[in-house]
Design an enzyme around this catalytic site. Structure first.
Site, mmCIF file in Angstrom:
data_model
loop_
_atom_site.group_PDB
_atom_site.id
_atom_site.type_symbol
_atom_site.label_atom_id
_atom_site.label_comp_id
_atom_site.label_asym_id
_atom_site.label_seq_id
_atom_site.Cartn_x
_atom_site.Cartn_y
_atom_site.Cartn_z
ATOM 1 N N TYR A 290 0.876 -1.304 -0.043
ATOM 2 C CA TYR A 290 -0.040 -0.007 0.026
ATOM 3 C C TYR A 290 0.778 1.147 -0.011
ATOM 4 O O TYR A 290 0.443 2.328 -0.436
ATOM 5 C CB TYR A 290 -0.979 0.070 1.151
ATOM 6 C CG TYR A 290 -2.062 -0.818 0.953
ATOM 7 C CD1 TYR A 290 -3.160 -0.196 0.001
ATOM 8 C CD2 TYR A 290 -2.309 -2.254 1.086
ATOM 9 C CE1 TYR A 290 -4.110 -1.015 -0.662
ATOM 10 C CE2 TYR A 290 -3.278 -3.060 0.635
ATOM 11 C CZ TYR A 290 -4.252 -2.466 -0.173
ATOM 12 O OH TYR A 290 -5.349 -3.113 -0.592
ATOM 13 N N HIS A 443 -5.606 -2.552 6.630
ATOM 14 C CA HIS A 443 -4.764 -3.690 5.874
ATOM 15 C C HIS A 443 -3.920 -4.675 6.561
ATOM 16 O O HIS A 443 -3.276 -5.401 6.075
ATOM 17 C CB HIS A 443 -4.122 -3.197 4.701
ATOM 18 C CG HIS A 443 -5.005 -2.569 3.724
ATOM 19 N ND1 HIS A 443 -5.898 -3.281 3.041
ATOM 20 C CD2 HIS A 443 -5.093 -1.279 3.138
ATOM 21 C CE1 HIS A 443 -6.515 -2.796 1.908
ATOM 22 N NE2 HIS A 443 -6.248 -1.397 2.366
#
Lengths: 761, 761
Positions: A290, A443
């Protein structure tokens, strides 16, 4: 003043006037910044490309190979698209579907066409962007939210605001490039009917998306800010930097992905998104996959801010963390440049991705021209077509490149760097990634003290990564699959300790996100013994885990080896499982096991339902060995066991009704009904096989015996006996990480004295 | 005679004498052939290296890069070994174990040291060979047979005579190279105590090994023949060429690997081993993995025979089949040079193996200097250090290289080429290997009409290959594992039809080896439609299988596609299973299936016991589709089904107590209680995925519908409708393969007329 002086003064008047005129000219640009109207008509491009940059590019063109090639490639790509004609279909599909892919392609191509117009002065590119934007303008006015309802923040062009934001980040750049090509009326039309409503929709109308600390919001912030910079709209820029003031969101409210919407201080916007998820080392708490995704909006908007609002000194913000982040990210990749798939990471993503091309170029250009970055740019073999890319191209052309040497490194987590870390040990061909940071926002995976091991860029002991096939529409629209939660995030999916078949923090984000592991020792100055050690006290209340990972290099053996010590202290008796997700073909074990005739799930929840038990054996109290072959290399795991330990051979894939999981093996050491436990293992890469010569070289482990020679709350000592007769002793001070502390310990009537947290000889 | 003439005669006497002497000298070499004693002392090296060759090499040395580099590499390798010292341990281990590896290394190094002695004139190499041979001489005199008892023909240095033969093939060359370095006494000692007893042991004392038509025997023949050529021992050479005369073996006797010991004519020896297993096309009936292994003794002994017994014209034997075999073997490799693992083949073996280096060099040197072979030699990047290697090195240096273009090719099987064939279709990046030859001796699999598919050298639909980890001692001593018989050889392990869950020919070698499939059509002249079709009438008595594999190239699509038609006609109702061993991750099916909570074996025998049933569904009568991702490419299998068909998702690995099998998937179409059946499928490689750009391109099949529009004993017609609207029709004449035959067929009121066995438009 005397006459003589007067005459002399008159004589110099023309010179003074000249000076005045020249200095006035110098001041002109500064005035333009204030006068928005003038800025609008004459000052573009100014966002990513600048007028000065474009002139320099034009001057150097044809003489800067890597830039010239990138230009040629992009021109070919855009020309093909122009020939195919413009299509702006009514939005309908998930990622992976046609309308999604088409709109994605459109914004990518518009940005490129804009740049080509600036560099090549060919109006066809400007016209293409204009025509497409006008089609979007016509459509957007009446466009409802996207028909797919899965997202918590549906976009209009795409199924989620995130992708709409992607669109605007790119289109802002295209608009900047053709700004002066458009008439004032055309600009007003676009700004009024398309850009401003677009910016408002992804921000004011979706505060839950926009006002969060999350990579999605970063895209939103950058989108609003970049179009604001181009339009000269201070209100949008402010909204980008600081978020929406009164968003009406409750503190503590959670998103449907399990993450908190607002951070603790209630801060939002671009600066908060730099402030909070980045540690002072440039580690981004969600993990490299990410971070890679977020780097583009972070750096591209920063570049725009640097160019249009230099006073903000955005690249110096938080001790230049945006520039450090690029270095951190490169260090979070394996020998092939692929990012370690910590948390939700898709394997195969690497620094060859376009967002890393721009990141490297920007970091080089705005970060002091670090010549090591040029070696990454050379591997990428492309540059961005802007000032930063030009800078890199010139650096390469002028042979300034130096190799980027990845060394062992600890990247601290947390806004202040005090929330654990990711420790990467590198020795020879081995890379060991040891994870002891914070949770990693929505996440994050529940895998405190887990690790993964690589050799020459290939996984040896794998981290599973995410369960998602990004942009592959057939697999759940290309989105996260339910096994991401039921498998990938669970603790048993990782190479770390599971107590009583339950995930860390009960698998609850609200709990996990409050905690982080504690770094204990990270010491890599001695290249022969590199050590990372950390403790976790919150994953299982009442249980403390302390894991120490060491890479030992000994020139008598071809490769370095990993020593793994997991020390568990608990208030209660528990069952402890320690899995090793080795990749490859099981070759041999030194323990007996029975395979099962019926395979079924190993457990009922917390990811255990996704493992098939294939076989099991009982440890005898001797060292157990598991020898396997992967990529034509021989590996052996050697572990100290007690005669009560169970040894499980399992495989991923149970209760997986749509084959979303890979059928890969694991080996689990299970200690039942145990209060305190000590797992000690070595992992060796000791040999090779060639299917061409059919020679097997060093197919067996070099370890003759592992033994715990001492273990209490103060010290743990491991004796390693090699087959060549060599004997080594590793002692760890369990409660004193000081480099200066002096230790003395008597083991088997022999005194050992040393300074610092560990002993090895 | 007049006085005058007398005087003149006297005058010319010296001239006549001179002529006589000169002509005598000319005759000398021929005499030497007869006079063994003289030959022994002056004529070496003569086997692989020749005196003339050595002189030429010395002349060119330093000026032939690929040769110079090979020399340097080998010199470094041998020098290292010489420094380590000589070890000839008492034989003890299986392949993979220490004594096995050491003796193998010894013979490889001796051969190299011999060559170095010749080329570099450095006595240290000769001394090394001599010293080692003397150690072997001392040991061999009293050496019992090898302690490991698994082989039907145990060796002395190794666990099987095969490896002892390897040893002698290499050592013969070493001996030839240092022949003149040794004293007569030394030679006698070696020949009397080592070489002759060694040759006798592997031949006379092991007739079952030596007198067979089998790759093992070829090594035995070559070993005996080569030492015979060096020693000038005609009896041994004869024994090599023609076998042992009275071997006492019964006709029809079988070996414990299931193969017949004697061939039908009772022929044996090297020439029989060329005659029988090689087809006129150079296909070796055991398959490429064993052909590669056998090529070395075939060609190295042939080279020796060519040099020492040129009258035999060995390279012209059977229409130059030994040279053709090299071409065939290269054609039996994928795009990366790896051999198709037909029958017992270990994956990864390729033309980079040393036996192929010598094969390519020999084929180039003795086979008319085919410049395409130079491109293979360039890839191998090494040459043999002998006359053939020099020839290749000079060819490359003189820029004669042309690319070796692998095209579609049919390689017939059987001594006369009339026992079926292997058909290889190549189109774009695709390679399809279709198997319809004879059984392949004891290494054959029961897989008539099976196929495998490759793209760019990567397996897409795999052939499993063997179950063995060659030379990996941990896995059953590196030898064949029992799953080779229970799994790899069984029909269900292959991509072909299984009737009633029983293997072809009841899985019995005695039956299978009597039969071969029948080629029907092989037509590859049209690059847009390449077709291989064959029939099998004996695998299941009363059932005829007719499979037609077509690669269709259509420029509207990125890649070619495979059309697979399996037509089954039977006297009875049966269950038919047709598996497809796709490799990769299942992405999507268009049919419903249920996965199972308990996995267990699919059946009880014939390989079914090694498959786990993971899920199953019922076909609806529509086309079924299975879409998968492998190596970042999207593939789809589309099949015509009836609504009675079962669809099974299975995985290899059941009842595999030692994890000898790879856990890889298969998809099986099952037709139950069916008399005649028609399986029609397409296999497409239609798209790509990039984990870096995360773009999925053409993720879906291009086939809209497949339909059987006609099917009787005369004709089968398949209509292919593509998603772009295009419609194509393929018609096969089922019983007339003539290229000249004229056909007319009415389908749905429309007449189709064509010439030849098939129609496609």
């Amino acid at each position: 003043m005397k006459l003589n002086n007067k005459i002399q003064f008159i004589r110099i008047i023309p010179i003074l006037l000249l000076i005045l005129i020249v200095s006035c000219k110098k001041e002109m640009p500064a005035q333009n910044k204030v006068n928005t109207e003038v800025s609008k008509s004459s000052d573009h491009p100014k966002l990513i490309l600048t007028k000065a940059g474009v002139n320099l590019i034009k001057k150097e063109l044809g003489n800067i190979p890597i830039f010239d090639n990138s230009l040629k490639e992009i021109q070919a790509e855009v020309d093909t698209e122009i020939e195919l004609g413009i299509e702006t279909p009514i939005p309908k599909d998930f990622s992976g579907g046609y309308t999604h892919a088409r709109h994605k392609r459109n914004f990518l191509i518009m940005q490129k066409a804009g740049v080509l117009y600036q560099i090549l002065d060919d109006e066809k590119y400007a016209k293409y962007v204009k025509d497409m934007l006008m089609q979007y303008e016509a459509m957007y006015k009446t466009l409802p939210v996207h028909p797919q309802t899965r997202s918590y923040a549906r976009g209009k062009l795409f199924w989620q605001c995130l992708n709409d934001s992607n669109w605007l980040v790119y289109v802002s750049q295209a608009y900047d490039c053709i700004y002066n090509y458009l008439s004032k009326e055309e600009r007003e039309k676009l700004e009024t009917n398309l850009f401003r409503p677009f910016a408002d929709f992804i921000s004011i109308e979706n505060p839950q998306f926009y006002n969060r600390v999350h990579n999605h919001s970063t895209w939103g912030n950058a989108a609003v800010g970049m179009i604001g910079l181009v339009m000269g709209d201070e209100e949008l820029v402010k909204r980008a930097l600081y978020g929406i003031e009164n968003d009406g969101l409750e503190a503590g409210a959670k998103d449907n992905d399990g993450g908190f919407i607002k951070n603790k201080d209630g801060k939002a916007g671009f600066l908060a998104n730099i402030e909070e998820p980045f540690s002072p080392d440039g580690y981004y708490t969600e993990g490299p996959y990410y971070q890679r995704y977020a780097m583009y909006p972070f750096l591209i908007f920063a570049q725009g801010l640097h160019n249009v609002k230099p006073d903000l000194k955005i690249f110096e913000f938080k001790d230049s963390v945006l520039l450090k982040a690029v270095d951190a990210l490169i260090n979070l990749s394996d020998a092939d440049g692929e990012f370690f798939p910590l948390n939700d990471g898709q394997k195969g993503m690497s620094y060859y991705t376009s967002s890393l091309v721009s990141s490297v170029d920007i970091a080089y250009h705005f970060g002091g021209n670090n010549p090591e970055l040029l070696s990454i740019a050379e591997k990428q073999n492309k540059v961005t077509l802007d000032d930063a890319g030009l800078s890199v191209a010139l650096g390469i052309k002028n042979k300034k490149t130096k190799p980027f040497t990845k060394k062992s490194i600890e990247l601290r987590d947390g806004p202040k760097g005090n929330q654990g870390a990711v420790g990467i040990l590198r020795s020879g061909a081995l890379e060991l990634v040891y994870k002891y940071p914070g949770h990693g926002l929505s996440h994050g995976h529940f895998d405190k003290l887990s690790f993964s091991l690589y050799e020459n860029g290939e996984e040896v002991i794998q981290d599973y990564g995410l369960v998602r096939f990004v942009n592959i529409e057939q697999k759940g629209g290309g989105n996260y699959l339910k096994e991401n939660k039921t498998w990938a995030k669970q603790t048993i999916a990782h190479n770390t300790l599971v107590q009583n078949e339950k995930s860390h923090f009960q698998g609850k984000y609200e709990i996990g996100s409050k905690h982080h592991s504690e770094k204990y020792v990270f010491h890599v100055e001695n290249e022969n013994i590199q050590i990372a050690s950390a403790k976790e006290k919150n994953a299982y209340p009442g249980t403390i885990m302390h894991r120490t990972m060491v890479i030992i290099k000994d020139n008598e053996f071809t490769n370095s080896l990993v020593l793994d010590i997991m020390r568990v202290v608990s208030d209660n008796k528990n069952q402890y499982d320690l899995p090793f997700y080795y990749l490859g073909q099981l070759i041999q074990t030194n323990f007996n096991y029975k395979t099962l005739n019926f395979l079924t799930q190993l457990g009922n929840s917390d990811g255990y339902q996704h493992l098939y038990l294939e076989g099991s054996g009982d440890a005898t109290g001797e060292n157990i060995k598991l020898n396997w072959l992967h990529n034509n290399k021989f590996y052996t795991l050697t572990s100290i066991t007690s005669n009560k330990d169970e040894l499980l051979l399992a495989r991923i894939g149970a209760t997986d009704p749509e084959f979303n999981l890979r059928r890969e093996p694991t080996f689990i050491i299970r200690k039942k009904n145990t209060q305190n436990a000590l797992f000690v293992s070595t992992i060796e890469s000791h040999g090779t096989y060639s299917p061409v010569s059919e020679f097997a070289v060093n197919a067996y482990s070099n370890i003759k015996n592992l033994e715990v020679t001492f273990n209490n709350s103060e010290y743990t000592a491991i004796r390693i006996e090699y087959i060549n007769g060599k004997i080594a002793l590793f002692i760890l001070a369990n409660n004193n990480a000081s480099k200066e502390a002096e230790h003395t310990l008597k083991i088997n009537e022999k005194n050992y004295t040393w300074k610092g947290s560990y002993y090895y000889k």
